[in-house]
Design an enzyme around this catalytic site. Structure first.
Site, PDB file in Angstrom:
ATOM      1  N   HIS A 117      -1.632  44.571   8.454  1.00 49.82           N
ATOM      2  CA  HIS A 117      -2.165  43.834   9.614  1.00 49.82           C
ATOM      3  C   HIS A 117      -1.013  43.291  10.464  1.00 49.82           C
ATOM      4  O   HIS A 117      -0.956  42.103  10.791  1.00 49.82           O
ATOM      5  CB  HIS A 117      -3.071  42.693   9.154  1.00 49.82           C
ATOM      6  CG  HIS A 117      -4.092  42.300  10.182  1.00 49.82           C
ATOM      7  ND1 HIS A 117      -5.367  41.925   9.863  1.00 49.82           N
ATOM      8  CD2 HIS A 117      -4.024  42.226  11.541  1.00 49.82           C
ATOM      9  CE1 HIS A 117      -6.042  41.635  10.965  1.00 49.82           C
ATOM     10  NE2 HIS A 117      -5.236  41.818  12.005  1.00 49.82           N
ATOM     11  N   GLU A 175      -8.627  42.188   2.818  1.00 50.03           N
ATOM     12  CA  GLU A 175      -7.179  42.036   2.942  1.00 50.03           C
ATOM     13  C   GLU A 175      -6.715  40.853   2.101  1.00 50.03           C
ATOM     14  O   GLU A 175      -7.325  39.785   2.171  1.00 50.03           O
ATOM     15  CB  GLU A 175      -6.791  41.821   4.411  1.00 50.03           C
ATOM     16  CG  GLU A 175      -7.161  42.997   5.309  1.00 50.03           C
ATOM     17  CD  GLU A 175      -6.790  42.770   6.774  1.00 50.03           C
ATOM     18  OE1 GLU A 175      -6.189  41.709   7.089  1.00 50.03           O
ATOM     19  OE2 GLU A 175      -7.100  43.637   7.615  1.00 50.03           O
ATOM     20  N   ARG A 198     -10.040  46.065  13.643  1.00 46.91           N
ATOM     21  CA  ARG A 198     -10.469  45.215  12.537  1.00 46.91           C
ATOM     22  C   ARG A 198     -10.945  46.086  11.385  1.00 46.91           C
ATOM     23  O   ARG A 198     -11.561  47.135  11.587  1.00 46.91           O
ATOM     24  CB  ARG A 198     -11.607  44.276  12.965  1.00 46.91           C
ATOM     25  CG  ARG A 198     -11.148  43.052  13.746  1.00 46.91           C
ATOM     26  CD  ARG A 198     -10.292  42.135  12.883  1.00 46.91           C
ATOM     27  NE  ARG A 198      -9.813  40.958  13.585  1.00 46.91           N
ATOM     28  CZ  ARG A 198      -8.666  40.865  14.240  1.00 46.91           C
ATOM     29  NH1 ARG A 198      -7.877  41.926  14.335  1.00 46.91           N
ATOM     30  NH2 ARG A 198      -8.294  39.733  14.807  1.00 46.91           N
TER      31      ARG A 198
END
Length: 309
Positions: free
Chosen positions: A281, A262, A233
């Site tokens: 991601h 993000e 993360r």
């Protein structure tokens, strides 16, 4: 009104199978339209999300019939688990569904960064021939350090060992007498792992205890020339400190799939940093893993709603 609402992308065959037992609304654009998502909660008994849909108290208040949240993945930091528990709403991660994808991603990053030659295409096509500069290192015999030793990290350890790597791990939540330590060196202290590892891969959730776990001090402790890979993360790594470490060439490289914010913006502290590979991601997202986690989630939701499983 639908029994099940899906707000992000999912394998369509799995969705069609779920429709045999439930009324389903599948709209992957809802994740980008919060107002429309919040207005869609009437009668919904199960909500299926990935990592971008915020399942918070505001949303739960607008989904009064909600009984389950199916998570197309394993990270739960976008879901208020405590609020769900208070409302007796089951939170259902697709445990194990993306293990292979993440493990392969990490190993690929290690190979690319240690060898150093794979990103040379523009220079070679421009007529350069930098063979000596791109000599790089073999991975066999190198030490992989795993921060966190859950299911994905254990699968990664096995694969790395098959490639001739030494593996050590740090996880204070895995007891010292756990059988998992029989094949992997246990680092009681994080600093010990950082000092010894040629590549460090992060496999911990984001919490108050892990936010900026890899900060300037931790990066300085890492072995000179070593690598950092984060598929866990954003927020676990202090990005400003990482950028400084890469610019100073203390680290040999880094591969980040997750970030504090993000998507990134053009003025990110990581912009223009050499030795960095950045991806959006996607470490756990392949065609195969998308199928697996979709079917796992369909089965989880069926069980939670008491329909055919």
């Amino acid at each position: 009104m639908s029994d099940v609402l899906i707000s992000e992308f999912m394998d369509e065959a799995a969705v069609a199978d779920l429709e045999r037992d439930c009324s389903v609304t599948f709209d992957a654009t809802l994740v980008d339209d919060r107002a429309r998502l919040l207005s869609s909660g009437a009668g919904v008994r199960a909500l299926i999300v990935r990592n971008r849909t915020r399942v918070d108290r505001e949303l739960l208040a607008r989904f009064p019939d909600l009984r389950a949240v199916g998570r197309l993945g394993v990270g739960l930091d976008n879901i208020d688990v405590d609020a769900c528990r208070e409302s007796d709403i089951a939170v259902l991660p697709a445990t194990g569904g993306n293990t292979v994808s993440v493990a392969e991603y990490v190993l690929t990053g290690i190979f690319m960064l240690r060898r150093g030659a794979y990103l040379s295409t523009p220079r070679v096509l421009a007529g350069e021939w930098p063979r000596q500069a791109l000599m790089g290192h073999e991975t066999q015999g190198a030490t992989l350090g795993l921060v966190g030793f859950g299911g994905i990290a254990r699968d990664l350890a096995r694969r790395a060992q098959c490639l001739g790597m030494q593996v050590m791990a740090h996880d204070p939540f895995v007891p010292a007498d756990d059988a998992a330590w029989q094949t992997v060196e246990r680092a009681e202290r994080l600093a010990t792992l950082l000092e010894k590892a040629d590549a460090v891969s992060l496999h911990v959730p984001l919490s108050e205890g892990t936010r900026h776990l890899i900060d300037g001090e931790a990066l300085a402790t890492m072995k000179p020339g070593s690598l950092l890979i984060n598929t866990a993360r954003g927020g676990i790594v202090d990005e400003r400190a990482l950028a400084a470490s890469l610019r100073d060439r203390h680290l040999g490289g880094a591969m980040l799939d997750v970030f504090e914010e993000e998507p990134l913006t053009a003025d990110s502290v990581l912009s223009g940093v050499e030795g960095l590979i950045a991806t959006p991601h996607i470490a756990g997202v392949t065609h195969e893993s998308n199928e697996r986690i979709s079917w796992i989630t369909v089965d989880n939701v069926r069980r939670a709603l008491g329909v055919r499983a």
